[in-house]
Write a protein that holds these residues in place. Structure first.
Motif, PDB file in Angstrom:
ATOM      1  N   THR A   7       0.817  -1.138   0.018  1.00 42.29           N
ATOM      2  CA  THR A   7       0.008  -0.067  -0.247  1.00 42.29           C
ATOM      3  C   THR A   7       0.988   1.123   0.029  1.00 42.29           C
ATOM      4  O   THR A   7       0.443   2.210  -0.553  1.00 42.29           O
ATOM      5  CB  THR A   7      -0.742   0.055   1.174  1.00 42.29           C
ATOM      6  OG1 THR A   7      -1.555  -1.024   1.102  1.00 42.29           O
ATOM      7  CG2 THR A   7      -1.899   1.105   1.361  1.00 42.29           C
ATOM      8  N   ILE A  95       0.405   7.516  -2.841  1.00 41.31           N
ATOM      9  CA  ILE A  95      -0.512   7.408  -2.059  1.00 41.31           C
ATOM     10  C   ILE A  95      -0.345   8.679  -0.906  1.00 41.31           C
ATOM     11  O   ILE A  95      -1.098   9.142  -0.081  1.00 41.31           O
ATOM     12  CB  ILE A  95      -0.443   6.155  -1.113  1.00 41.31           C
ATOM     13  CG1 ILE A  95      -1.771   5.923  -0.208  1.00 41.31           C
ATOM     14  CG2 ILE A  95       0.736   5.656  -0.223  1.00 41.31           C
ATOM     15  CD1 ILE A  95      -2.104   4.383   0.175  1.00 41.31           C
ATOM     16  N   GLY A  99      -2.893  11.639   0.021  1.00 40.28           N
ATOM     17  CA  GLY A  99      -3.431  11.658   1.301  1.00 40.28           C
ATOM     18  C   GLY A  99      -3.373  13.316   1.711  1.00 40.28           C
ATOM     19  O   GLY A  99      -4.034  13.878   2.250  1.00 40.28           O
ATOM     20  N   THR A 161      -8.636  11.667   7.128  1.00 38.21           N
ATOM     21  CA  THR A 161      -7.319  11.348   6.356  1.00 38.21           C
ATOM     22  C   THR A 161      -6.787  10.252   6.863  1.00 38.21           C
ATOM     23  O   THR A 161      -6.362   9.292   6.007  1.00 38.21           O
ATOM     24  CB  THR A 161      -6.678  12.502   6.001  1.00 38.21           C
ATOM     25  OG1 THR A 161      -7.319  13.676   5.522  1.00 38.21           O
ATOM     26  CG2 THR A 161      -5.551  12.311   4.888  1.00 38.21           C
ATOM     27  N   PHE A 165      -6.501   6.370   4.923  1.00 36.49           N
ATOM     28  CA  PHE A 165      -5.155   5.640   4.180  1.00 36.49           C
ATOM     29  C   PHE A 165      -4.728   4.911   5.325  1.00 36.49           C
ATOM     30  O   PHE A 165      -3.494   4.566   4.921  1.00 36.49           O
ATOM     31  CB  PHE A 165      -4.345   7.117   4.221  1.00 36.49           C
ATOM     32  CG  PHE A 165      -4.705   7.552   2.592  1.00 36.49           C
ATOM     33  CD1 PHE A 165      -4.358   7.332   1.640  1.00 36.49           C
ATOM     34  CD2 PHE A 165      -5.580   8.832   2.724  1.00 36.49           C
ATOM     35  CE1 PHE A 165      -4.694   8.023   0.385  1.00 36.49           C
ATOM     36  CE2 PHE A 165      -5.967   9.242   1.644  1.00 36.49           C
ATOM     37  CZ  PHE A 165      -5.404   8.962   0.499  1.00 36.49           C
ATOM     38  N   CYS A 180      -8.070  13.286  -5.145  1.00 37.27           N
ATOM     39  CA  CYS A 180      -8.528  12.196  -4.087  1.00 37.27           C
ATOM     40  C   CYS A 180      -9.532  12.743  -3.474  1.00 37.27           C
ATOM     41  O   CYS A 180      -9.364  13.332  -2.345  1.00 37.27           O
ATOM     42  CB  CYS A 180      -7.077  12.151  -3.708  1.00 37.27           C
ATOM     43  SG  CYS A 180      -5.705  11.333  -4.697  1.00 37.27           S
TER      44      CYS A 180
END
Length: 309
Positions: A7, A95, A99, A161, A165, A180
């Motif tokens: 991830t 990612i 975020g 957030t 995530f 996003c």
């Protein structure tokens, strides 16, 4: 641990609006023009308020800060959206980058909603308690209300957030959006997201319903006070000032409520993307237009500034 590492290394891509490069280019030009118009309009309001001593009042202090918030709000989304339009959705975002964008978008959007409620309170004091206005709306209180709006936006954005995530993301890396956004990102998670959807709904409900309730209550008292004003000119001025704020509130709260308060079962990625264009590009353009066209003091200050050039 292996899933967490995967991830952390993952990159997202945004689905193009159209497989046709020419259509993408048209949308790119439209987004760029709307972004530049929004920047120009909001920056003009902020500068005009700053350079005109006659506009150094609580109402214009909040209006100028709303304009600055709008600039940062749209700027947290637009550059990446434009890059993806040009690359046909081939521009990756890590990612961490996703975020970060999500955090600032929710932070600034939440602060924006709270600040609109603060502006309604300012209108309420100005119209319902005009003789005590300067005493109540002191500069120290204005600064505290502005900082409070930012702090509330921050406190609402950060936990959401972090919560989203911490989800594991597997093979699907295409976000059906142009930034996003929380509902769109959660659809990519390969885990049960019911808790996350519930948390998003509750926080969205708080951010939207409480300020909107305060705004509605303020305007009930404002309307009653306006009806008591004897002079037609006084009533017209009060209606003009308040109607500008009401229009902005309806635009902001209407679009965001559609996205974040609709049941997840009825969420449509395509419709979500279209409505998001309204409150990320169109609303920041309309805000300065609505306020400047319906506000005599702001129009006069703008004319004076233009004459100097």
């Amino acid at each position: 641990m292996e899933g967490i590492n995967k991830t952390a290394k993952m990159q997202f891509f945004f689905r193009p609006f159209s497989p046709d490069p020419e259509v993408q280019m048209l949308i790119f030009v439209a987004f760029l023009m709307m972004y530049l118009t929004s920047l120009g309009g909001n920056a003009t309001i902020a500068v005009i308020v700053q350079i005109n001593l006659s506009l150094h009042t609580p109402m214009y202090f909040f209006l100028a800060n709303l304009a600055v918030l709008e600039i940062f709000y749209t700027s947290s989304i637009t550059p990446l959206a434009l890059a993806n339009l040009l690359s046909m959705g081939k521009t990756p975002v890590s990612i961490t980058g996703c975020g970060t964008q999500m955090f600032f978008f929710v932070f600034l959007g939440g602060a924006d909603c709270v600040l609109l409620a603060v502006m309604a309170y300012d209108q309420f004091i100005a119209i319902c308690h005009p003789l005590r206005y300067r005493l109540i709306m002191s500069w120290s209180l204005c600064v505290e209300l502005l900082v409070g709006s930012l702090v509330l936006g921050f406190l609402l954005s950060l936990p959401l957030t972090i919560l989203i995530f911490h989800l594991p993301f597997c093979h699907n890396d295409e976000i059906y959006h142009f930034y996003c956004d929380m509902p769109a990102v959660m659809r990519l998670a390969c885990a049960d997201t019911r808790v996350h959807k519930t948390a998003l709904y509750i926080i969205s409900f708080i951010v939207l319903s409480i300020p909107l309730s305060l705004i509605s209550m303020s305007y009930v008292f404002i309307v009653v006070a306006i009806l008591r004003i004897r002079s037609a000119e006084g009533r017209q001025q009060a209606y003009s000032t308040c109607s500008s704020h009401i229009l902005v509130v309806l635009l902001q709260y209407g679009c965001t409520s559609f996205i974040y308060l609709s049941p997840s079962s009825s969420y449509s990625p395509e419709m979500g993307r279209v409505v998001s264009v309204a409150y990320t590009f169109i609303t920041p353009i309309l805000n300065p237009l609505i306020y400047s066209l319906r506000n005599k003091e702001l129009k006069d200050a703008l004319r004076k500034a233009l004459r100097k050039f």
